[in-house]
Design a protein around this motif. Structure first.
Motif, PDB file in Angstrom:
ATOM      1  N   GLU A 163      38.149  32.402  52.250  1.00 21.04           N
ATOM      2  CA  GLU A 163      39.128  33.371  52.061  1.00 21.04           C
ATOM      3  C   GLU A 163      39.023  34.008  50.588  1.00 21.04           C
ATOM      4  O   GLU A 163      38.984  33.176  49.633  1.00 21.04           O
ATOM      5  CB  GLU A 163      40.780  32.999  52.312  1.00 21.04           C
ATOM      6  N   HIS A 164      38.839  35.411  50.462  1.00 19.96           N
ATOM      7  CA  HIS A 164      38.634  35.994  49.193  1.00 19.96           C
ATOM      8  C   HIS A 164      39.710  36.932  49.066  1.00 19.96           C
ATOM      9  O   HIS A 164      39.855  38.059  49.982  1.00 19.96           O
ATOM     10  CB  HIS A 164      37.184  36.882  49.312  1.00 19.96           C
ATOM     11  N   TYR A 165      40.511  36.694  47.940  1.00 15.10           N
ATOM     12  CA  TYR A 165      42.017  37.400  48.045  1.00 15.10           C
ATOM     13  C   TYR A 165      41.631  38.666  46.858  1.00 15.10           C
ATOM     14  O   TYR A 165      41.166  38.486  46.178  1.00 15.10           O
ATOM     15  CB  TYR A 165      43.065  36.665  47.346  1.00 15.10           C
ATOM     16  N   LEU A 166      42.280  39.867  47.284  1.00 16.21           N
ATOM     17  CA  LEU A 166      42.291  40.870  46.440  1.00 16.21           C
ATOM     18  C   LEU A 166      43.304  41.414  45.981  1.00 16.21           C
ATOM     19  O   LEU A 166      44.578  41.209  46.644  1.00 16.21           O
ATOM     20  CB  LEU A 166      41.448  42.154  47.410  1.00 16.21           C
ATOM     21  N   ARG A 167      43.514  41.868  44.929  1.00 17.25           N
ATOM     22  CA  ARG A 167      44.638  42.332  44.071  1.00 17.25           C
ATOM     23  C   ARG A 167      44.840  43.674  43.961  1.00 17.25           C
ATOM     24  O   ARG A 167      43.920  44.483  43.903  1.00 17.25           O
ATOM     25  CB  ARG A 167      44.810  41.428  42.609  1.00 17.25           C
ATOM     26  N   ASN A 200      36.128  43.488  39.062  1.00 19.96           N
ATOM     27  CA  ASN A 200      35.850  44.200  40.328  1.00 19.96           C
ATOM     28  C   ASN A 200      35.593  43.483  41.542  1.00 19.96           C
ATOM     29  O   ASN A 200      36.085  43.949  42.765  1.00 19.96           O
ATOM     30  CB  ASN A 200      34.591  44.903  40.285  1.00 19.96           C
ATOM     31  N   GLU A 201      35.311  42.083  41.670  1.00 21.30           N
ATOM     32  CA  GLU A 201      35.135  41.277  42.704  1.00 21.30           C
ATOM     33  C   GLU A 201      36.596  40.884  43.310  1.00 21.30           C
ATOM     34  O   GLU A 201      36.513  40.536  44.336  1.00 21.30           O
ATOM     35  CB  GLU A 201      34.411  40.022  42.260  1.00 21.30           C
ATOM     36  N   HIS A 202      37.571  41.336  42.519  1.00 21.88           N
ATOM     37  CA  HIS A 202      38.959  40.865  43.179  1.00 21.88           C
ATOM     38  C   HIS A 202      39.887  42.143  43.229  1.00 21.88           C
ATOM     39  O   HIS A 202      40.943  41.999  43.324  1.00 21.88           O
ATOM     40  CB  HIS A 202      39.540  39.835  42.415  1.00 21.88           C
ATOM     41  N   HIS A 203      39.366  43.338  42.778  1.00 22.78           N
ATOM     42  CA  HIS A 203      40.177  44.513  42.893  1.00 22.78           C
ATOM     43  C   HIS A 203      40.046  45.087  44.248  1.00 22.78           C
ATOM     44  O   HIS A 203      38.895  45.066  44.869  1.00 22.78           O
ATOM     45  CB  HIS A 203      39.679  45.577  41.873  1.00 22.78           C
ATOM     46  N   ARG A 204      41.403  45.485  44.933  1.00 23.74           N
ATOM     47  CA  ARG A 204      41.254  45.957  46.195  1.00 23.74           C
ATOM     48  C   ARG A 204      40.261  47.070  46.508  1.00 23.74           C
ATOM     49  O   ARG A 204      39.704  47.253  47.580  1.00 23.74           O
ATOM     50  CB  ARG A 204      42.673  46.225  46.736  1.00 23.74           C
ATOM     51  N   ASP A 205      40.018  48.054  45.371  1.00 21.39           N
ATOM     52  CA  ASP A 205      39.154  49.245  45.531  1.00 21.39           C
ATOM     53  C   ASP A 205      37.911  49.091  45.343  1.00 21.39           C
ATOM     54  O   ASP A 205      37.134  50.059  45.328  1.00 21.39           O
ATOM     55  CB  ASP A 205      40.063  50.135  44.762  1.00 21.39           C
ATOM     56  N   THR A 206      37.488  47.970  44.461  1.00 16.95           N
ATOM     57  CA  THR A 206      36.189  47.610  44.178  1.00 16.95           C
ATOM     58  C   THR A 206      35.286  46.879  44.889  1.00 16.95           C
ATOM     59  O   THR A 206      33.971  46.689  44.507  1.00 16.95           O
ATOM     60  CB  THR A 206      35.939  47.702  42.720  1.00 16.95           C
TER      61      THR A 206
END
Length: 1001
Positions: A30-34, A132-138
């Protein structure tokens, strides 16, 4: 904000894995986005910026002809890997580092990653890490069939596009009336650039962008050209390199061999490659066979047929010949050497010889040196002359040559086209004026890759707060030895005191002997920034009048140093011995000690020799000295070697840092006394930690040299009527003892110096990686050995302390301590750092020797150490100096003609004859020492023969020294004029050639 609001989204990936037993495992990641990750810009009021995370400031905008509006930069991975020298300049500011890029750099180059982190930590530069690897928009998913590299390039473009739109929107919300700040992608990847332009992203390559920085016109000098193997054969000088796939296939099927290339210092047309499984290094000779390898490269070689095997040339190239290493002159030298080698190979034992067919890993590093003054006006292409003779000259472009004349500068090699005699590189920075003591010391440190930057704030924050006080809990956890008469014995001026000793009589008539070592591991805890920095540095480096500490001074010279009359933490190794130095019992413990005296070797010797001294320290030293002599004799009887190396000591002016006096180091009984107990402690600890940790003990071994290594020693001794047996260390030790000449008190020392040159390097290793019979330390004749006694200056000793502490229950283990693979990598670094520290120390001695002889010339007694084909290598015992008396300039392979004196070299007996005078190894000679400063890059100490007198060659004993010195330094006007014309013509040709290569590229 609640966690649900922060982690608004997650991506899930499922894949299956088949185990060795055939079972199928289903793995879910699972990869969580913030949503709470800020953009780091002061233009945006919408993002939540925490503390000092606003890094991108509008007032730091860079002026650029290419983008004449405010902008931020996004860099791709290759820009950081190849253009880090450009990025380190203050001209590049307001830069967004994506975590995609940061992780790639970390994976591909630890050196570039560390340099990048240093830039990021400097808040004034405005380098902002955006996750950027954990930003919702990038965040972007990898597409089916897409390579990881392509996915990462796409992620970089996607994040750049988002950033540009995000900031435009932020500025619009703010109602800003200033010109809009945009986001620009920098990449040297043509395909990545095409995709970016198609996506509407502002994009540029590094060369164009750097050239357009109007306020920093010299920054373009630091641009690194790409290393591209060109197949153009019309002007090829070197053979093509094999491709990576061809090299890999060749190594797999054993048609090719792999190893580290080591260039020869005395002969730029020769080198060796150390290959696993071969007793001797593989010999590489001639420019074509060297095929653009630079010292330190990992290369692929093809072994030549046995009938083409050769021998080292035994030629020492003179300075003038080395200076013209890339001239047409070197072609003549190449042919002469080929003829010399061919002749010698018929008479000598050949060794495996090969040619380099590819570069597997370039030794990417920076080189110090000077620019060769150009004879062409306003030239931008110049030749850089490295300080290290093993490195070829480098062609660079710079627009500040006039400013850099007579400066030490730093250059990096970028590429070496097969159509160019020189590798191509770029200017990095200037170090300072040529000849300045501080500048030359900096050169030594850089050339030997010695980490010497100031300790970072992160490291310094790991130090104990002052004033440091020992607490009751500390006393309770340690054995209190403060009442024992412990003392230290060290060289004069020593402030980093690692060890102290004591010896006292017991009621049963036996002796208690203790070695007490600074407990550095108490202050350096595993995994801290301080621990990582010490592991990276590996060792303290000692230069003349200067010390580069492995740990901060607060520890090295204060809290850890066992200074007199101060309470200190120690790790104690204590034995009970009888009066014949037999060990009856031993114990180890963490302790608190209070040294009663910090003595020099001389002071300790005086106390031992003065029978009127009846104090406890004097008694302790006498007992220790007596036991040490017994221990040493026992080691010698077991076959331990007593070797020698010429060592000198300088008295340095405290203000100018220039040497005032130079003398050979004096060794006393107290030197040997301390050495014996340090050896005993190291062996005792090695045995103990191996018993407890048989797979992961850090030990030190000294491999037995191959028999061929001893050939120079055996031949030299035979010429003097002695037989040196080398079948075992015991036989070698006995043979060296018999090599004594009543008429020459220094003869035995010279034999031992020669024996030292035959030895292999001692190495750190992890016990579980080798068989027990490989643990042996040849020089000490010890079956097992380690380093325990110098933790202030060696990181290996800190690891051994941690292992021993775990053995006795004084501390606990941790994962990395017992990780065999990780510690094997640590050993590689320690071995490298230890070797470089030794070389740096020798270079420092050479520098100060030159400073000492500046403006002087004096006659000294010496001995011939080696007889070469065209030279005599001479040792001056008074100063511990070695130098070369050149007999010719490669005019003939056997007859050396110099100023009418004809020298003939005998390859069987290794002698040189001129008339009635014959030179053998160890013959006494008188030489005149003077400094030649005509070559600003390489000042050299000139050795001229005075006795025995040879007409037309020897310097007259009553000749005026100053007159002779000036005639030595200045070539005739006719010679100089001819040389300048030749060089001017060559420079013009080289500049035309360089322009042609650049145009084609």
């Amino acid at each position: 904000m609640c966690l649900i609001e922060i982690f608004q989204m997650q991506t899930t990936r499922e894949f299956t894995l088949k185990t060795k037993r055939g079972n199928i495992l289903k793995i879910v990641r699972e990869h969580y986005l913030r949503t709470d990750l800020g953009c780091g810009s002061d233009l945006c009021k919408q993002c939540e910026h925490v503390n000092d995370t606003v890094v991108l400031h509008a007032d730091r905008n860079v002026k650029s002809e290419l983008f004449n509006f405010p902008h931020y930069l996004v860099l791709d991975t290759n820009v950081i890997l190849h253009q880090i020298d450009v990025l380190e300049e203050d001209a590049i500011r307001n830069v967004i580092i994506l975590t995609t890029v940061l992780n790639e750099v970390k994976h591909r180059s630890s050196a570039a990653y560390k340099r990048l982190l240093d830039i990021i930590q400097d808040k004034s530069r405005g380098f902002y890490v955006f996750v950027n690897e954990h930003h919702r928009d990038t965040y972007v998913e990898r597409k089916p069939g897409e390579s990881s590299n392509d996915r990462n390039d796409r992620a970089i473009r996607f994040a750049t596009n988002w950033y540009d739109a995000h900031l435009l929107m932020a500025q619009e919300r703010n109602g800003s009336k200033n010109e809009a700040t945009r986001v620009v992608l920098l990449t040297d990847d043509a395909i990545n650039m095409q995709h970016a332009e198609k996506d509407g992203i502002l994009v540029a390559n590094v060369y164009d962008y750097t050239k357009g920085l109007t306020d920093h016109p010299m920054l373009i000098d630091k641009y690194a050209q790409k290393d591209i193997e060109k197949e153009n054969t019309s002007h090829a000088i070197y053979p093509s390199h094999l491709s990576a796939n061809e090299i890999l296939t060749g190594i797999r099927n054993k048609r090719l061999l792999q190893g580290a290339f080591q260039a020869c210092r005395e002969n730029f047309l020769e080198g060796t490659v150390t290959v696993e499984g071969y007793e001797k290094p593989i010999l590489i000779q001639s420019r074509e066979s060297l095929n653009r390898a630079v010292d330190g490269d990992i290369v692929a070689i093809e072994l030549l047929p046995e009938e083409q095997w050769s021998v080292p040339s035994e030629i020492v190239l003179e300075e003038t010949e080395l200076d013209e290493q890339s001239d047409q002159t070197s072609d003549g030298i190449n042919k002469t050497l080929t003829a010399v080698i061919a002749t010698a190979a018929i008479k000598s034992n050949k060794q495996p010889t090969g040619k380099i067919v590819g570069i597997i890993v370039r030794k990417r590093r920076q080189y110090c040196g000077v620019l060769q003054p150009s004879l062409l006006a306003n030239a931008t292409r110049h030749i850089f002359i490295p300080a290290d003779r093993k490195i070829p000259r480098v062609r660079i472009e710079t627009r500040q040559a006039e400013k850099l004349n007579n400066q030490r500068i730093v250059v990096t090699i970028d590429s070496w086209p097969r159509t160019s005699r020189y590798p191509h590189g770029h200017f990095v920075r200037s170090l300072g004026p040529l000849g300045d003591v501080d500048t030359e010391n900096e050169v030594i440190l850089l050339e030997h890759d010695v980490p010497h930057s100031k300790f970072s704030e992160e490291v310094l924050n790991c130090l104990p707060k002052m004033p440091w006080i020992i607490t009751p809990e500390d006393y309770a956890a340690r054995v209190d030895l403060r009442d024992i008469n412990i003392c230290s014995v060290d060289p004069p001026g020593c402030t980093d005191i690692d060890d102290a000793l004591h010896c006292r009589e017991l009621l049963n008539g036996n002796l208690e002997v203790g070695v007490h070592i600074a407990d550095v591991s108490h202050f350096i805890r595993p995994g801290t920034a301080l621990d990582k920095e010490a592991a990276s540095r590996g060792t303290t480096v000692y230069l003349v009048g200067k010390r580069i500490d492995m740990v901060p001074e607060l520890l090295s010279s204060n809290l850890c140093s066992l200074v007199g009359e101060q309470e200190r933490f120690a790790f104690s190794c204590i034995w009970e011995m009888d009066t014949e130095a037999n060990i009856l019992s031993k114990r180890f413990h963490k302790s608190v000690i209070k040294s009663k005296a910090a003595l020099t070797y001389e002071q300790a010797q005086i106390l031992i020799d003065d029978s009127s001294q009846a104090g406890e320290i004097a008694k302790s030293l006498r007992h220790l000295n007596k036991l040490a002599k017994i221990l040493k004799k026992r080691r010698m009887d077991n076959g331990a070697l007593v070797l020698a190396s010429p060592e000198i000591r300088f008295q340095v002016d405290s203000e100018t840092h220039e040497p005032l006096e130079v003398e050979a180091k004096q060794l006393r009984d107290t030197n040997s006394m301390v050495e014996e107990f340090m050896l005993l402690a190291n062996i005792t600890v090695a045995e103990h930690i191996l018993l407890e940790f048989p797979q992961c003990a850090l030990l030190r071994r000294h491999p037995r040299p191959p028999p061929a290594n001893f050939d120079p020693l055996v031949k030299a001794a035979q010429n003097q009527g002695f037989e040196v047996k080398v079948d075992s260390g015991f036989e070698l030790a006995n043979s060296l003892d018999t090599c004594v000449k009543p008429t020459n008190a220094y003869f035995n020392i010279m034999i031992r110096i020669l024996a030292t040159r035959c030895m292999m390097q001692a190495l750190y290793f992890i016990s579980g990686t080798l068989q027990k019979d490989q643990y042996f330390h040849y020089g000490l004749a010890a079956p097992i050995y380690t380093h325990f006694t110098s933790p202030i200056r060696r990181y290996s000793d800190i690891i051994v302390h941690r292992l021993l502490a775990a053995c006795i229950g004084a501390d606990s283990t941790y994962t990395e301590l017992l990780d065999k693979q990780r510690n094997e990598e640590l050993c590689h670094n320690l071995n490298y750092r230890h070797k470089m520290a030794q070389y740096a120390s020798r270079a420092s001695v050479a520098l100060n020797t030159h400073l000492f002889f500046r403006g002087k010339a004096q006659d000294e007694e010496g001995y011939v150490l080696f007889v070469r084909k065209n030279a005599l290598q001479v040792l001056i015992p008074k100063f511990g100096l070695e130098g070369t008396i050149y007999l010719n300039s490669l005019k003939d392979d056997t007859r050396n003609i110099t100023n009418g004196a004809v020298f003939t070299f005998n390859e069987e007996s290794y002698t040189q004859r001129c008339g009635d005078v014959e030179f053998h190894a160890f013959d006494p000679v008188t030489v005149r020492l003077s400094l030649d400063s005509t070559n600003v890059q390489h000042e050299k100490l000139i050795f001229q023969l005075v006795k025995p007198y040879i007409k037309g060659f020897s310097v007259e004993l009553n000749e005026d020294i100053q007159e002779n010195e000036s005639s030595l330094a200045a070539p005739s006007p006719q010679k100089r004029s001819k040389k300048l014309k030749k060089r001017k013509k060559r420079e013009k040709t080289e500049n035309e050639e360089s322009g042609r290569i650049k145009h084609k590229a």
